[in-house]
Design a protein around this motif. Sequence first.
Motif, PDB file in Angstrom:
ATOM      1  N   THR A  86       4.411 -22.888  -6.086  1.00 44.58           N
ATOM      2  CA  THR A  86       3.951 -22.513  -4.740  1.00 44.58           C
ATOM      3  C   THR A  86       3.463 -21.066  -4.763  1.00 44.58           C
ATOM      4  O   THR A  86       3.250 -20.473  -3.713  1.00 44.58           O
ATOM      5  CB  THR A  86       5.087 -22.649  -3.699  1.00 44.58           C
ATOM      6  OG1 THR A  86       6.237 -22.006  -4.210  1.00 44.58           O
ATOM      7  CG2 THR A  86       5.366 -24.083  -3.379  1.00 44.58           C
ATOM      8  N   SER A  87       3.310 -20.499  -5.965  1.00 41.60           N
ATOM      9  CA  SER A  87       2.898 -19.093  -6.012  1.00 41.60           C
ATOM     10  C   SER A  87       1.395 -19.005  -5.777  1.00 41.60           C
ATOM     11  O   SER A  87       0.590 -19.494  -6.573  1.00 41.60           O
ATOM     12  CB  SER A  87       3.273 -18.473  -7.356  1.00 41.60           C
ATOM     13  OG  SER A  87       2.435 -18.956  -8.354  1.00 41.60           O
ATOM     14  N   ALA A  88       1.030 -18.428  -4.643  1.00 37.75           N
ATOM     15  CA  ALA A  88      -0.385 -18.372  -4.259  1.00 37.75           C
ATOM     16  C   ALA A  88      -0.888 -16.936  -4.337  1.00 37.75           C
ATOM     17  O   ALA A  88      -0.109 -15.980  -4.322  1.00 37.75           O
ATOM     18  CB  ALA A  88      -0.551 -18.916  -2.846  1.00 37.75           C
ATOM     19  N   GLY A  89      -2.198 -16.808  -4.399  1.00 37.83           N
ATOM     20  CA  GLY A  89      -2.819 -15.487  -4.465  1.00 37.83           C
ATOM     21  C   GLY A  89      -3.568 -15.165  -3.178  1.00 37.83           C
ATOM     22  O   GLY A  89      -3.772 -16.025  -2.311  1.00 37.83           O
ATOM     23  N   LEU A  90      -3.956 -13.900  -3.072  1.00 41.86           N
ATOM     24  CA  LEU A  90      -4.729 -13.419  -1.931  1.00 41.86           C
ATOM     25  C   LEU A  90      -5.879 -12.605  -2.513  1.00 41.86           C
ATOM     26  O   LEU A  90      -5.640 -11.660  -3.282  1.00 41.86           O
ATOM     27  CB  LEU A  90      -3.804 -12.531  -1.091  1.00 41.86           C
ATOM     28  CG  LEU A  90      -4.102 -12.204   0.349  1.00 41.86           C
ATOM     29  CD1 LEU A  90      -4.318 -13.448   1.191  1.00 41.86           C
ATOM     30  CD2 LEU A  90      -2.932 -11.398   0.920  1.00 41.86           C
ATOM     31  N   TRP A  91      -7.124 -12.988  -2.192  1.00 39.82           N
ATOM     32  CA  TRP A  91      -8.272 -12.228  -2.693  1.00 39.82           C
ATOM     33  C   TRP A  91      -8.483 -11.070  -1.733  1.00 39.82           C
ATOM     34  O   TRP A  91      -8.927 -11.250  -0.605  1.00 39.82           O
ATOM     35  CB  TRP A  91      -9.517 -13.110  -2.756  1.00 39.82           C
ATOM     36  CG  TRP A  91     -10.740 -12.336  -3.099  1.00 39.82           C
ATOM     37  CD1 TRP A  91     -11.730 -11.962  -2.228  1.00 39.82           C
ATOM     38  CD2 TRP A  91     -11.111 -11.824  -4.380  1.00 39.82           C
ATOM     39  NE1 TRP A  91     -12.691 -11.257  -2.895  1.00 39.82           N
ATOM     40  CE2 TRP A  91     -12.336 -11.155  -4.219  1.00 39.82           C
ATOM     41  CE3 TRP A  91     -10.519 -11.866  -5.651  1.00 39.82           C
ATOM     42  CZ2 TRP A  91     -12.987 -10.519  -5.273  1.00 39.82           C
ATOM     43  CZ3 TRP A  91     -11.177 -11.242  -6.699  1.00 39.82           C
ATOM     44  CH2 TRP A  91     -12.388 -10.581  -6.511  1.00 39.82           C
ATOM     45  N   THR A  92      -8.104  -9.878  -2.157  1.00 39.39           N
ATOM     46  CA  THR A  92      -8.225  -8.744  -1.241  1.00 39.39           C
ATOM     47  C   THR A  92      -8.440  -7.454  -2.013  1.00 39.39           C
ATOM     48  O   THR A  92      -7.897  -7.281  -3.101  1.00 39.39           O
ATOM     49  CB  THR A  92      -6.983  -8.619  -0.320  1.00 39.39           C
ATOM     50  OG1 THR A  92      -7.093  -7.435   0.460  1.00 39.39           O
ATOM     51  CG2 THR A  92      -5.675  -8.607  -1.073  1.00 39.39           C
ATOM     52  N   ARG A  93      -9.223  -6.585  -1.439  1.00 34.63           N
ATOM     53  CA  ARG A  93      -9.534  -5.278  -2.024  1.00 34.63           C
ATOM     54  C   ARG A  93      -9.977  -5.434  -3.480  1.00 34.63           C
ATOM     55  O   ARG A  93      -9.513  -4.783  -4.387  1.00 34.63           O
ATOM     56  CB  ARG A  93      -8.327  -4.339  -1.906  1.00 34.63           C
ATOM     57  CG  ARG A  93      -7.865  -4.163  -0.446  1.00 34.63           C
ATOM     58  CD  ARG A  93      -6.956  -2.992  -0.219  1.00 34.63           C
ATOM     59  NE  ARG A  93      -5.814  -2.984  -1.113  1.00 34.63           N
ATOM     60  CZ  ARG A  93      -5.560  -2.011  -1.980  1.00 34.63           C
ATOM     61  NH1 ARG A  93      -6.350  -0.981  -2.077  1.00 34.63           N
ATOM     62  NH2 ARG A  93      -4.492  -2.094  -2.748  1.00 34.63           N
ATOM     63  N   GLY A  94     -10.887  -6.404  -3.687  1.00 35.38           N
ATOM     64  CA  GLY A  94     -11.556  -6.547  -4.972  1.00 35.38           C
ATOM     65  C   GLY A  94     -10.740  -7.177  -6.081  1.00 35.38           C
ATOM     66  O   GLY A  94     -11.156  -7.151  -7.241  1.00 35.38           O
ATOM     67  N   ALA A  95      -9.600  -7.769  -5.745  1.00 36.49           N
ATOM     68  CA  ALA A  95      -8.794  -8.397  -6.807  1.00 36.49           C
ATOM     69  C   ALA A  95      -7.987  -9.550  -6.228  1.00 36.49           C
ATOM     70  O   ALA A  95      -7.749  -9.619  -5.021  1.00 36.49           O
ATOM     71  CB  ALA A  95      -7.855  -7.381  -7.441  1.00 36.49           C
ATOM     72  N   LEU A  96      -7.560 -10.426  -7.135  1.00 33.37           N
ATOM     73  CA  LEU A  96      -6.665 -11.515  -6.752  1.00 33.37           C
ATOM     74  C   LEU A  96      -5.238 -11.012  -6.912  1.00 33.37           C
ATOM     75  O   LEU A  96      -4.822 -10.626  -8.013  1.00 33.37           O
ATOM     76  CB  LEU A  96      -6.939 -12.700  -7.687  1.00 33.37           C
ATOM     77  CG  LEU A  96      -6.668 -14.111  -7.204  1.00 33.37           C
ATOM     78  CD1 LEU A  96      -7.118 -14.358  -5.783  1.00 33.37           C
ATOM     79  CD2 LEU A  96      -7.346 -15.091  -8.151  1.00 33.37           C
ATOM     80  N   ARG A  97      -4.508 -10.929  -5.810  1.00 36.44           N
ATOM     81  CA  ARG A  97      -3.157 -10.356  -5.843  1.00 36.44           C
ATOM     82  C   ARG A  97      -2.183 -11.385  -5.281  1.00 36.44           C
ATOM     83  O   ARG A  97      -2.584 -12.287  -4.545  1.00 36.44           O
ATOM     84  CB  ARG A  97      -3.107  -9.090  -4.988  1.00 36.44           C
ATOM     85  CG  ARG A  97      -4.176  -8.063  -5.379  1.00 36.44           C
ATOM     86  CD  ARG A  97      -4.293  -6.990  -4.297  1.00 36.44           C
ATOM     87  NE  ARG A  97      -5.454  -6.137  -4.520  1.00 36.44           N
ATOM     88  CZ  ARG A  97      -5.481  -5.076  -5.313  1.00 36.44           C
ATOM     89  NH1 ARG A  97      -4.382  -4.709  -5.963  1.00 36.44           N
ATOM     90  NH2 ARG A  97      -6.578  -4.370  -5.447  1.00 36.44           N
ATOM     91  N   PRO A  98      -0.873 -11.265  -5.599  1.00 40.80           N
ATOM     92  CA  PRO A  98       0.070 -12.266  -5.072  1.00 40.80           C
ATOM     93  C   PRO A  98       0.229 -12.159  -3.560  1.00 40.80           C
ATOM     94  O   PRO A  98       0.209 -11.060  -3.015  1.00 40.80           O
ATOM     95  CB  PRO A  98       1.402 -11.920  -5.758  1.00 40.80           C
ATOM     96  CG  PRO A  98       1.158 -10.742  -6.607  1.00 40.80           C
ATOM     97  CD  PRO A  98      -0.249 -10.263  -6.452  1.00 40.80           C
ATOM     98  N   VAL A  99       0.379 -13.288  -2.897  1.00 44.68           N
ATOM     99  CA  VAL A  99       0.747 -13.280  -1.468  1.00 44.68           C
ATOM    100  C   VAL A  99       2.097 -12.584  -1.362  1.00 44.68           C
ATOM    101  O   VAL A  99       3.017 -12.904  -2.119  1.00 44.68           O
ATOM    102  CB  VAL A  99       0.849 -14.725  -0.917  1.00 44.68           C
ATOM    103  CG1 VAL A  99       1.474 -14.755   0.468  1.00 44.68           C
ATOM    104  CG2 VAL A  99      -0.523 -15.382  -0.876  1.00 44.68           C
ATOM    105  N   PRO A 100       2.245 -11.593  -0.471  1.00 45.34           N
ATOM    106  CA  PRO A 100       3.518 -10.876  -0.413  1.00 45.34           C
ATOM    107  C   PRO A 100       4.701 -11.791  -0.095  1.00 45.34           C
ATOM    108  O   PRO A 100       4.587 -12.676   0.757  1.00 45.34           O
ATOM    109  CB  PRO A 100       3.310  -9.836   0.695  1.00 45.34           C
ATOM    110  CG  PRO A 100       2.081 -10.256   1.423  1.00 45.34           C
ATOM    111  CD  PRO A 100       1.268 -11.092   0.500  1.00 45.34           C
ATOM    112  N   ALA A 101       5.797 -11.557  -0.779  1.00 48.02           N
ATOM    113  CA  ALA A 101       7.025 -12.317  -0.496  1.00 48.02           C
ATOM    114  C   ALA A 101       7.683 -11.712   0.745  1.00 48.02           C
ATOM    115  O   ALA A 101       7.377 -10.587   1.132  1.00 48.02           O
ATOM    116  CB  ALA A 101       7.966 -12.213  -1.694  1.00 48.02           C
ATOM    117  N   GLY A 102       8.584 -12.472   1.360  1.00 44.93           N
ATOM    118  CA  GLY A 102       9.402 -11.933   2.450  1.00 44.93           C
ATOM    119  C   GLY A 102       8.635 -11.651   3.721  1.00 44.93           C
ATOM    120  O   GLY A 102       8.884 -10.645   4.386  1.00 44.93           O
ATOM    121  N   THR A 103       7.696 -12.521   4.088  1.00 43.61           N
ATOM    122  CA  THR A 103       7.039 -12.356   5.388  1.00 43.61           C
ATOM    123  C   THR A 103       7.276 -13.603   6.235  1.00 43.61           C
ATOM    124  O   THR A 103       7.614 -14.665   5.714  1.00 43.61           O
ATOM    125  CB  THR A 103       5.502 -12.162   5.265  1.00 43.61           C
ATOM    126  OG1 THR A 103       4.868 -13.426   5.021  1.00 43.61           O
ATOM    127  CG2 THR A 103       5.130 -11.153   4.181  1.00 43.61           C
TER     128      THR A 103
END
Length: 469
Positions: A86-103
Amino acid sequence: MRQIVVIGGGIAGVAAAWFLRQVGGSQVEVTILEGSPRLGGKLATVELAGVPVDTGAEAMLNRRPEAVELARAVGLADDLRYAATTSAGLWTRGALRPVPAGTVLGVPADLDALAECGVLSADGLARVAREPEVPGAVVEDDVAIGKYAAERLGPEIVDRVIEPLLGGVYAGHANELSLQATVPQLAPYLRDDPSMVHAAQQAKAAAPTSDAPVFAGLDRGVGGLVPAVARASGARVRTDATVRELRRTPTGWQLVVGPTRAPELVEADAVVIACPARPASRLLADVAPAVAADLAGIEYASMATIALAYPATAVPDSLPGSGFLVPPVEGRLIKAATFSSQKWGWLAERAPGTLIARCSVGRHGEEADLQRDDRDLVAGAVADLHAVTGIEGPPLDSHVARWGGALPQYAVGHRARVARIRTGIAGHPGLALAGAAYDGVGIPACIASARLAATQVLAPWSDPERMTT
Ligand SMILES: Cc1cc2nc3c(=O)[nH]c(=O)nc-3n(C[C@H](O)[C@H](O)[C@H](O)COP(=O)(O)OP(=O)(O)OC[C@H]3O[C@@H](n4cnc5c(N)ncnc54)[C@H](O)[C@@H]3O)c2cc1C
């Protein structure tokens, strides 16, 4: 023998039929009238590159019981599968980064985790960190989650985290969606303390901990759930049977079914309306005008999904597990991509050497992209996937599914609207509403609404103890 008609053959309609038979047993005869040529509504599975791929809903929340319990009850226990990642990414600020945990749907409870994943700039993070000290009023009435969050947490986290996460569920706009309806977990805390960070921390602390997988799917696709429930319900199913009018009779209800040139009259003792809000509103225009007016005010987002099959050789090693979200501020065509064959082990087994990816396009009020033809949508999705992940086109196979009126928008005041609708319908014994328009758009919430509707129409002659599922 009571004749009960269910209008709409999506998951809410077939689940209502199932619960009606559970309670009413042999005293009840249920007919499902589905307007389109097939059962399923927003659940549908197609074949892509020789394997089944869901083009609508593809996952059932496993941390709520309704969907997995119903799947088991109708004989699909052996078909239940759990997401491999279930580990998803977020395309933001020019890179693919992990969706923040704990939200909680993007509202952060854990500022360290937010900082670690790099989705926000240093300024954006500093703004979020100051939030508990930002003065402001507590939330007595409903507000737009985006506006409230921008005032408290700053605009960057709204644009880059909250907006794409909400978009993944509602295909809507954070500045229009209701805080009470989309993050009901936070609402009670915000009545005492305006801090969203504090509310998210309290909601997280109060949430039951569970090791259970978050999502369940079905071997060969979630699209198989609806026909299985319909079969197990024992209901008579009629497709191509659009209900155009609903009338009160001295003893029950009369429905006008089929094309205007050859209308058919169907009599019923009770009716469950399990179609989207707009057709429900049209059906209730004479019977319950105030309810109809409230239903007409529920807007829908349209969207499309673009399923793509790639040879494994085209795929880089570093793909994020289950897929990624794209904040609208990034200006791309796709809003999200799911790597279905990485997420679902059963699919990987059936499609060795193939990546099945599914992209979503479209948001409430932004239909222009959906006017593009299939080839153009596929080309746009392929280009975005390449830009974000490096997957090399062209795909081996593709499929475009268009969902007009895909997802109801829970606008500010939605819960009050639904309360008025329910009160209005309660004045019409033998009539009930079910589906995604009311208490949640996910499959489990639709099933819960179906169960409630079945209880309501059977109340005069039922024994609730017989509701086993
Ligand atoms: C692309 C997409 C992906 C999604 N992904 C997920 C997911 O992964 N997990 C999840 O939990 N949820 C997901 N959802 C949401 C979920 O699938 C839907 O909210 C849910 O399936 C809606 O079910 P329903 O029965 O309320 O309505 P629908 O599925 O819309 O069914 C209503 C039915 O009523 C019929 N109808 C309409 N008017 C009439 C009439 N007058 N007479 C007779 N029949 C009529 C329609 O043809 C339709 O078949 C997704 C939705 C979409 C669009």
